[in-house]
Design a protein around this motif. Structure first.
Motif, PDB file in Angstrom:
ATOM      1  N   VAL A   1       6.664   0.992  12.725  1.00 12.99           N
ATOM      2  CA  VAL A   1       7.379   2.280  12.745  1.00 12.99           C
ATOM      3  C   VAL A   1       8.242   2.419  11.496  1.00 12.99           C
ATOM      4  O   VAL A   1       8.300   3.498  10.883  1.00 12.99           O
ATOM      5  N   ILE A   2       8.920   1.349  11.098  1.00  6.80           N
ATOM      6  CA  ILE A   2       9.743   1.391   9.885  1.00  6.80           C
ATOM      7  C   ILE A   2       8.878   1.699   8.664  1.00  6.80           C
ATOM      8  O   ILE A   2       9.225   2.548   7.825  1.00  6.80           O
ATOM      9  N   LEU A   3       7.721   1.042   8.553  1.00  4.22           N
ATOM     10  CA  LEU A   3       6.854   1.241   7.393  1.00  4.22           C
ATOM     11  C   LEU A   3       6.317   2.670   7.338  1.00  4.22           C
ATOM     12  O   LEU A   3       6.304   3.300   6.268  1.00  4.22           O
ATOM     13  N   PHE A   4       5.857   3.189   8.475  1.00  5.84           N
ATOM     14  CA  PHE A   4       5.337   4.559   8.484  1.00  5.84           C
ATOM     15  C   PHE A   4       6.458   5.571   8.231  1.00  5.84           C
ATOM     16  O   PHE A   4       6.220   6.625   7.644  1.00  5.84           O
ATOM     17  N   SER A   5       7.674   5.256   8.654  1.00  4.99           N
ATOM     18  CA  SER A   5       8.816   6.145   8.384  1.00  4.99           C
ATOM     19  C   SER A   5       9.162   6.153   6.899  1.00  4.99           C
ATOM     20  O   SER A   5       9.536   7.191   6.346  1.00  4.99           O
ATOM     21  N   VAL A   6       9.053   4.982   6.251  1.00  7.60           N
ATOM     22  CA  VAL A   6       9.273   4.913   4.800  1.00  7.60           C
ATOM     23  C   VAL A   6       8.251   5.781   4.078  1.00  7.60           C
ATOM     24  O   VAL A   6       8.586   6.517   3.131  1.00  7.60           O
ATOM     25  N   LEU A   7       6.996   5.709   4.509  1.00  2.71           N
ATOM     26  CA  LEU A   7       5.954   6.535   3.909  1.00  2.71           C
ATOM     27  C   LEU A   7       6.245   8.014   4.130  1.00  2.71           C
ATOM     28  O   LEU A   7       6.132   8.832   3.196  1.00  2.71           O
TER      29      LEU A   7
ATOM     30  N   LEU B   1       0.831  -1.210   0.000  1.00  2.96           N
ATOM     31  CA  LEU B   1       0.000   0.000   0.000  1.00  2.96           C
ATOM     32  C   LEU B   1       0.866   1.261   0.000  1.00  2.96           C
ATOM     33  O   LEU B   1       0.554   2.252  -0.682  1.00  2.96           O
ATOM     34  N   ILE B   2       1.950   1.245   0.758  1.00  2.00           N
ATOM     35  CA  ILE B   2       2.849   2.401   0.817  1.00  2.00           C
ATOM     36  C   ILE B   2       3.476   2.658  -0.547  1.00  2.00           C
ATOM     37  O   ILE B   2       3.553   3.807  -1.007  1.00  2.00           O
ATOM     38  N   ASN B   3       3.930   1.590  -1.210  1.00  2.00           N
ATOM     39  CA  ASN B   3       4.530   1.763  -2.540  1.00  2.00           C
ATOM     40  C   ASN B   3       3.533   2.337  -3.534  1.00  2.00           C
ATOM     41  O   ASN B   3       3.890   3.152  -4.392  1.00  2.00           O
ATOM     42  N   ARG B   4       2.281   1.931  -3.415  1.00  2.00           N
ATOM     43  CA  ARG B   4       1.257   2.454  -4.324  1.00  2.00           C
ATOM     44  C   ARG B   4       0.984   3.932  -4.046  1.00  2.00           C
ATOM     45  O   ARG B   4       0.655   4.684  -4.964  1.00  2.00           O
ATOM     46  N   ILE B   5       1.128   4.357  -2.800  1.00  2.00           N
ATOM     47  CA  ILE B   5       0.954   5.780  -2.482  1.00  2.00           C
ATOM     48  C   ILE B   5       2.135   6.590  -3.016  1.00  2.00           C
ATOM     49  O   ILE B   5       1.967   7.643  -3.626  1.00  2.00           O
ATOM     50  N   LEU B   6       3.349   6.075  -2.808  1.00  2.00           N
ATOM     51  CA  LEU B   6       4.551   6.827  -3.181  1.00  2.00           C
ATOM     52  C   LEU B   6       4.781   6.858  -4.686  1.00  2.00           C
ATOM     53  O   LEU B   6       5.389   7.798  -5.194  1.00  2.00           O
ATOM     54  N   GLN B   7       4.330   5.828  -5.399  1.00  2.00           N
ATOM     55  CA  GLN B   7       4.593   5.806  -6.832  1.00  2.00           C
ATOM     56  C   GLN B   7       3.830   6.896  -7.578  1.00  2.00           C
ATOM     57  O   GLN B   7       4.159   7.230  -8.715  1.00  2.00           O
ATOM     58  N   LYS B   8       2.818   7.474  -6.934  1.00  2.00           N
ATOM     59  CA  LYS B   8       2.049   8.550  -7.567  1.00  2.00           C
ATOM     60  C   LYS B   8       2.602   9.936  -7.219  1.00  2.00           C
ATOM     61  O   LYS B   8       2.078  10.940  -7.688  1.00  2.00           O
ATOM     62  N   ARG B   9       3.648   9.957  -6.408  1.00  2.00           N
ATOM     63  CA  ARG B   9       4.189  11.244  -5.982  1.00  2.00           C
ATOM     64  C   ARG B   9       4.899  11.940  -7.128  1.00  2.00           C
ATOM     65  O   ARG B   9       5.794  11.361  -7.751  1.00  2.00           O
ATOM     66  N   PRO B  10       4.547  13.175  -7.444  1.00  2.00           N
ATOM     67  CA  PRO B  10       5.247  13.899  -8.509  1.00  2.00           C
ATOM     68  C   PRO B  10       6.624  14.361  -8.052  1.00  2.00           C
ATOM     69  O   PRO B  10       6.886  14.508  -6.862  1.00  2.00           O
ATOM     70  N   GLY B  11       7.518  14.597  -9.009  1.00  2.00           N
ATOM     71  CA  GLY B  11       8.840  15.116  -8.679  1.00  2.00           C
ATOM     72  C   GLY B  11       8.737  16.529  -8.143  1.00  2.00           C
ATOM     73  O   GLY B  11       7.930  17.318  -8.603  1.00  2.00           O
TER      74      GLY B  11
ATOM     75  N   LEU C   1       2.936  22.832   1.848  1.00  2.00           N
ATOM     76  CA  LEU C   1       1.771  22.025   1.495  1.00  2.00           C
ATOM     77  C   LEU C   1       1.781  20.677   2.221  1.00  2.00           C
ATOM     78  O   LEU C   1       0.744  20.172   2.645  1.00  2.00           O
ATOM     79  N   LEU C   2       2.973  20.108   2.358  1.00  2.00           N
ATOM     80  CA  LEU C   2       3.107  18.784   2.950  1.00  2.00           C
ATOM     81  C   LEU C   2       3.170  18.802   4.468  1.00  2.00           C
ATOM     82  O   LEU C   2       3.173  17.734   5.093  1.00  2.00           O
ATOM     83  N   GLU C   3       3.234  19.962   5.087  1.00  2.00           N
ATOM     84  CA  GLU C   3       3.526  20.054   6.511  1.00  2.00           C
ATOM     85  C   GLU C   3       2.511  19.295   7.356  1.00  2.00           C
ATOM     86  O   GLU C   3       2.877  18.574   8.291  1.00  2.00           O
ATOM     87  N   GLU C   4       1.222  19.450   7.070  1.00  2.00           N
ATOM     88  CA  GLU C   4       0.199  18.786   7.880  1.00  2.00           C
ATOM     89  C   GLU C   4       0.322  17.269   7.772  1.00  2.00           C
ATOM     90  O   GLU C   4       0.271  16.554   8.783  1.00  2.00           O
ATOM     91  N   THR C   5       0.501  16.768   6.544  1.00  2.00           N
ATOM     92  CA  THR C   5       0.658  15.326   6.341  1.00  2.00           C
ATOM     93  C   THR C   5       1.925  14.817   7.007  1.00  2.00           C
ATOM     94  O   THR C   5       1.918  13.766   7.671  1.00  2.00           O
ATOM     95  N   ARG C   6       3.016  15.556   6.845  1.00  2.00           N
ATOM     96  CA  ARG C   6       4.284  15.153   7.452  1.00  2.00           C
ATOM     97  C   ARG C   6       4.193  15.118   8.970  1.00  2.00           C
ATOM     98  O   ARG C   6       4.678  14.176   9.610  1.00  2.00           O
TER      99      ARG C   6
END
Length: 689
Positions: free
Chosen positions: A636-642, A293-303, A542-547
């Motif tokens: 914790v590792i998985l959420f840190s990767v995200l 699921l994490i990879n599917r979220i990150l693969q849509k991230r724009p540069g 823009l990312l501050e709240e999510t981060r």
């Protein structure tokens, strides 16, 4: 048409280009081997596969991918049936049946996943290419030189295509740079349409007659690619909210509820469900699903960001090693070996405890003696708490050391370089002002240093850079270019930033013409860098709240919840034991009533028997808390990767550093919360007894 604007002939051209190189990855070799089976996919599936393969840069064919999927499914199904005949367990069958289909699906869809990853990498790369080309064109309005300048310092899927285009230009396949690059334009449009538009704007520099017009085109091209990255990131932040909520539920809330139910499942459903399989599901299958699921979220991230390039730093240690300096000697220590040794050393107490527990459990027949051992493990005392927490701490320390040692020296280099790059625009603009006014290089540099000193900014890396540069020019009589790149005394080797080196290369070339031109170019480059970092600051906002939410979950929320859950398991088990004792007392009193015809004793006896027999199959509470602790580290590792993926993209150094920092905090929080919760629940249990 396969896709809008892409013909079948163009897709075949891209596939032919990729087949010219040898297979290098395990996936390419697997597909090349499986292609010999000759299993062809349906026509529609083949056309779709061709598209994704063409844009993934994989040297595979649709027949190879389809054959590999069928081959893997056949072999894994045979292994599953064989395992079923040997194990004859329904729960094991369900897990084994799911695994072949999951991995077969992964092999089948890998080209589309890889194409999406390449799209993200192309987005990151496109900003650098446009920036380098803009810097070069400001000094020399030559498109071929600008492309070659960018290719010297950028690595990625777009630059790989650009190198092929320039080679074809040099061997005479194309007449102009625009024609050579146009061969790959359709491909780049799918990867990053805004990059192609910005590149088209740069073409206009060659036909613009005025200096002011050329500067306007260059400024517009860079601002266009930066603003488009900002717009894409804004849309991405809006789209990932729901997937992150799903991941939060799948990776934290629902598993936590399931962990609470572990003791009751072990007692009341021990005949239907194997607790060992539940543990394997939590520690292996659930993290794999969450990682997917994490990879599917990150693969849509724009540069978005320009990741600092630390590859040319002289003090950079090899990957998977960290460096110690003793007596002037450089000692490289393997990280994996050290991490495993320290981890097992911390776990030694728990390993010894659980080894003795296993011997006690499996050396006795099922029944009352086994129940007494399990009840002993449920007692909250120092020995049991240390046994379970040593496993958690050891596993966490193993992971922490691995990621920390991989990143702490690299992160120091990365931050130094990033600080130089972010701050350099200010010093460059100040120097450019003095040079544009007609001051010689030495005087302009001296005035810039005095300006830093007035502001008390002598400790800034830019001040140290200009101070060394001024020292070389004044004391050794060096030219501006030699003071920068001299093999022995050159300043640039002490500040190994790729971006800084390329900017100074442009300025060194300009310095051979005139100080005024050097000043104007320095101010222009400073303005370009300012635009880059302004957009980056907006994106981080823009990312501050999510981060902030992900950082809080990884370092505090996850270990707090699992710490409470680990203690709650012992409390529930002891409550069930007390319930069995109370029901036994009620049964004894009702047994007298049963003589006079009362019918309640049979019901009470069945409940007591169920609980008492269930205790022989319950998971030891020390083992349960160790499982919860290991799952905490994995979560914790998985959420840190995200978090790192959303924040920094494909920056491995930043990813490893974030994981190590979150793990350190999480282990401390988990240990404190778990011990406090155990004390509280132990007090409640004592009051009820």
């Amino acid at each position: 048409m396969v896709r809008k604007g892409l013909s079948k002939e163009y897709i075949e051209f891209l596939l032919t280009e990729q087949r010219r190189r040898k297979p290098t990855t395990w996936y390419e070799k697997l597909c090349k081997f499986s292609e010999k089976l000759g299993i062809s996919p349906p026509r529609q599936v083949e056309e779709k596969m061709k598209f994704y393969i063409a844009f993934s840069n994989l040297n595979v064919s649709p027949k190879g991918v389809f054959s590999a999927s069928i081959l893997f499914l056949t072999i894994s199904t045979f292994i599953t049936v064989l395992a079923l005949l040997l194990l004859q367990d329904l729960t094991t069958l369900m897990l084994l049946l799911a695994a072949p289909f999951f991995f077969t699906w992964y092999i089948y869809t890998y080209p589309s996943f890889r194409a999406s990853v390449m799209r993200v990498q192309a987005g990151d790369e496109s900003i650098k290419i446009i920036l380098y080309m803009t810097i070069y064109l400001r000094l020399n309005p030559n498109l071929e030189g600008a492309v070659n300048f960018a290719l010297q310092h950028v690595q990625g899927p777009i630059s790989e295509d650009m190198r092929k285009a320039m080679w074809d230009l040099h061997v005479g396949k194309h007449k102009t740079v625009e024609e050579a690059l146009g061969v790959y334009t359709q491909k780049w449009v799918w990867w990053n349409e805004d990059f192609v538009r910005a590149l088209s704007l740069l073409y206009g520099v060659l036909t613009e007659p005025t200096e002011r017009g050329r500067e306007e085109i260059l400024r517009k091209a860079l601002n266009f690619i930066l603003n488009s990255s900002h717009a894409k990131m804004k849309k991405y932040v809006e789209e990932i909210y729901s997937p992150i909520m799903v991941l939060h539920a799948m990776g934290l809330l629902l598993p936590a509820i399931g962990l609470i139910m572990f003791p009751m499942i072990a007692i009341f459903l021990h005949q239907e469900i194997n607790v060992t399989q539940l543990i394997v599901g939590y520690l292996i299958f659930l993290p794999i699903i969450n990682l997917f699921l994490i990879n599917r979220i990150l693969q849509k991230r724009p540069g978005a960001f320009m990741v600092p390039d630390i590859s040319k730093h002289p003090e950079l240690p090899p990957e998977d090693y960290f460096e110690l300096k003793l007596g002037g000697k450089r000692i490289l220590i393997p990280i994996k070996i050290l991490s495993v040794l320290v981890g097992f050393l911390v776990m030694s107490y728990g390993i010894l405890h659980f080894t003795n527990l296993a011997i006690d459990l499996y050396s006795r027949p099922p029944g009352e003696p086994r129940k007494e051992i399990l009840l002993r493990e449920a007692v909250i005392n120092v020995e049991n708490v240390l046994a379970s927490f040593s496993i958690t701490a050891g596993f966490g320390m193993m992971a922490f050391l691995y990621f920390y040692l991989r990143s702490f020296q690299r992160m120091k280099i990365r931050n130094t370089i990033k600080n130089i790059e972010e701050e350099f625009k200010i010093g460059l603009f100040s120097l450019g002002n003095y040079l544009a006014e007609g001051y010689p290089i030495e005087v302009g540099m001296k005035k810039s240093l005095e300006e830093y000193e007035k502001l008390g900014m002598e400790k800034r890396p830019t001040y140290a850079f200009f101070q060394r540069l001024f020292y070389n020019i004044k004391n050794f009589g060096m030219s501006f270019k030699r003071a920068l790149f001299d093999r022995k005394y050159g300043v640039i080797k002490y500040f190994p930033s790729v971006l800084l080196r390329e900017i100074m290369t442009v300025l060194a070339d300009a310095s051979e013409k005139s100080a005024v031109l050097l000043g104007n170019i320095a101010k222009t480059i400073a303005s370009y860098l300012e635009n880059v970092f302004v957009i980056e600051a907006k994106i981080r906002e823009l990312l501050e709240e999510t981060r902030a939410a992900l950082r809080l979950q990884a370092s505090f929320v996850i270990p707090m919840i699992t710490g409470i859950v680990g203690a709650l398991g012992s409390f529930i088990l002891n409550m069930l034991r007390l319930l069995a004792l109370k029901l036994a007392e009620i049964e004894k009193s009702l047994g007298i009533v049963a003589v006079t015809g009362g019918g309640l004793s049979r019901s009470a006896s069945s409940v007591v028997d169920l609980i008492v027999k269930g205790f022989a199959n319950v998971i030891p509470m020390t083992v349960f808390r160790a499982v919860v602790g290991v799952y905490t580290v994995e979560a914790v590792i998985l959420f840190s990767v995200l978090l790192s993926g959303i924040e920094e993209g494909f920056d491995k150094t930043a990813r490893d550093w974030n994981i190590s920092q979150n793990l350190l905090k999480a282990i401390v929080v988990y240990g404190v919360v778990n011990i406090i919760a155990l004390i509280i629940f132990h007090g409640l249990q004592a009051s009820l007894e």
